[in-house]
Design a protein around this motif. Structure first.
Motif, PDB file in Angstrom:
ATOM      1  N   THR A   1      28.454 -51.582  -0.844  1.00 57.63           N
ATOM      2  CA  THR A   1      28.419 -50.648  -1.378  1.00 57.63           C
ATOM      3  C   THR A   1      27.115 -50.148  -2.317  1.00 57.63           C
ATOM      4  N   GLY A   2      26.781 -48.743  -2.553  1.00 55.09           N
ATOM      5  CA  GLY A   2      25.875 -48.262  -3.267  1.00 55.09           C
ATOM      6  C   GLY A   2      25.724 -49.122  -4.857  1.00 55.09           C
TER       7      GLY A   2
ATOM      8  N   LEU B 223      24.021 -45.904   5.837  1.00 54.19           N
ATOM      9  CA  LEU B 223      23.124 -44.769   5.278  1.00 54.19           C
ATOM     10  C   LEU B 223      24.008 -44.311   4.005  1.00 54.19           C
ATOM     11  N   HIS B 224      25.403 -44.157   4.178  1.00 57.20           N
ATOM     12  CA  HIS B 224      25.968 -43.143   2.929  1.00 57.20           C
ATOM     13  C   HIS B 224      26.027 -44.110   1.795  1.00 57.20           C
ATOM     14  N   ASN B 225      25.839 -45.365   1.716  1.00 58.68           N
ATOM     15  CA  ASN B 225      26.021 -46.257   0.569  1.00 58.68           C
ATOM     16  C   ASN B 225      24.551 -46.310  -0.081  1.00 58.68           C
ATOM     17  N   ILE B 226      23.512 -46.242   0.952  1.00 57.47           N
ATOM     18  CA  ILE B 226      21.929 -46.139   0.264  1.00 57.47           C
ATOM     19  C   ILE B 226      21.910 -44.830  -0.377  1.00 57.47           C
ATOM     20  N   GLU B 227      22.314 -43.732   0.237  1.00 59.76           N
ATOM     21  CA  GLU B 227      22.327 -42.284  -0.389  1.00 59.76           C
ATOM     22  C   GLU B 227      22.984 -42.464  -1.894  1.00 59.76           C
ATOM     23  N   ILE B 228      24.215 -43.150  -1.866  1.00 62.52           N
ATOM     24  CA  ILE B 228      24.841 -43.321  -3.234  1.00 62.52           C
ATOM     25  C   ILE B 228      23.617 -43.981  -4.260  1.00 62.52           C
ATOM     26  N   LEU B 229      23.120 -45.080  -3.720  1.00 60.53           N
ATOM     27  CA  LEU B 229      22.428 -45.836  -4.635  1.00 60.53           C
ATOM     28  C   LEU B 229      21.143 -44.987  -5.126  1.00 60.53           C
ATOM     29  N   ALA B 230      20.679 -44.107  -4.183  1.00 62.40           N
ATOM     30  CA  ALA B 230      19.578 -43.287  -4.693  1.00 62.40           C
ATOM     31  C   ALA B 230      19.968 -42.138  -5.593  1.00 62.40           C
ATOM     32  N   ARG B 231      21.200 -41.370  -5.480  1.00 58.93           N
ATOM     33  CA  ARG B 231      21.698 -40.514  -6.433  1.00 58.93           C
ATOM     34  C   ARG B 231      22.192 -40.926  -7.591  1.00 58.93           C
ATOM     35  N   ASN B 232      23.155 -42.066  -7.531  1.00 61.40           N
ATOM     36  CA  ASN B 232      23.657 -42.454  -8.767  1.00 61.40           C
ATOM     37  C   ASN B 232      22.994 -43.224  -9.777  1.00 61.40           C
ATOM     38  N   TYR B 233      21.898 -44.077  -8.990  1.00 60.67           N
ATOM     39  CA  TYR B 233      21.319 -44.872 -10.023  1.00 60.67           C
ATOM     40  C   TYR B 233      19.540 -44.563 -10.288  1.00 60.67           C
TER      41      TYR B 233
END
Length: 264
Positions: free
Chosen positions: A40-41, A75-85
């Motif tokens: 997960t992100g 990809l989705h979880n890496i995008e979550i990492l970028a956006r949320n953190y």
């Protein structure tokens, strides 16, 4: 700073670039983690934030993130990492502002893996003339880039470790061994382990030399061979087929794409 993320089939590599005002790009740090599409992100963040802290880098110092992946589910979880953190919208290699902007001259351009396209961009930027890029990953790829920077096609072969795993996994009595160069130059092994290493290592050298010779003949012009990927250095010691070994080719390509996305 730029955070470039290369998500491959085996590992996800995170590289931190210190970008200079003159456009120069230099890797400040790099880390890798095993690819797991279920990660997960939040899990990425726990791991990555600790590594940034060790390096003395604050998350606010990262102003841009770019991602290339051949594992769509990751990809989705890496995008979550970028956006949320990091509170950033990541650039995705091949999309939007990070479009490749090169001629992909093959029958199905959309099927070209992001890593191979990014390698082509970086190779053309760094080396003149016609090129063959050999990337040692889960699969070993051979890609042809012409002197204009167009991607012309290539070859996909089983990766070195994949070949070794298949040999061990499909036989009852062969031992599991680590990939390395045989200690002797002899191609007649005197024990089982040596025979396995000879088969995979020197077999792979012969595969590379044979395929590259055929590719050069078909190109019809002198072509430099650029090697990248984790095992490039190992094989460079056994053959003179490579004109350059460039371990950071994919990451440099991502940094180049990110820089173009920022250009006015």
């Amino acid at each position: 700073m730029l955070l470039a993320i290369d998500a491959g089939n085996t590992n996800v590599v995170f590289a931190l670039f210190d970008l200079k005002a003159d456009g120069d790009r230099k890797i400040k740090a790099r880390w890798r983690i095993a690819t797991d599409a279920r990660r997960t992100g939040d899990e990425y963040a726990v791991w990555l934030m600790q590594l940034l802290e060790i390096r003395g880098v604050k998350r606010e110092e990262i102003t841009q993130i770019i991602v290339a992946t051949v594992v769509p589910r990751a990809l989705h979880n890496i995008e979550i990492l970028a956006r949320n953190y990091f509170f950033l919208e990541p650039l995705i290699a091949g999309q939007g502002a990070a479009n490749y902007a090169i001629d992909i001259d093959v029958e199905q351009p959309s099927s070209l893996g992001a890593d191979r396209a990014v390698n082509a961009i970086a190779a053309h930027d760094k080396y003149p003339g016609d090129l063959i890029v050999v990337d040692f990953g889960t699969a070993t790829t051979f890609d042809v880039i012409d002197f204009n920077g167009a991607y012309k096609g290539g070859i996909i072969a089983p990766g070195v470790n994949l070949s070794l795993d298949a040999l061990v996994g499909n036989t009852a009595m062969l031992p599991r061994i680590a990939m390395r160069a045989p200690e002797s130059k002899s191609v007649i092994g005197r024990n089982t382990e040596d025979q396995m290493l000879i088969g995979v290592f020197w077999g792979y050298v012969s595969l590379m030399e044979g395929l590259i010779a055929r590719m050069r003949e078909q190109i019809g012009r002198p072509a430099k061979v650029i090697a990248t990927g984790g095992l490039a250095v190992l094989f460079d010691e056994a053959t003179d087929i490579f004109d350059a070994v460039d371990p950071d080719l994919t990451l440099d390509g991502l940094a180049l794409l990110a820089g173009r996305a920022n250009a006015p």
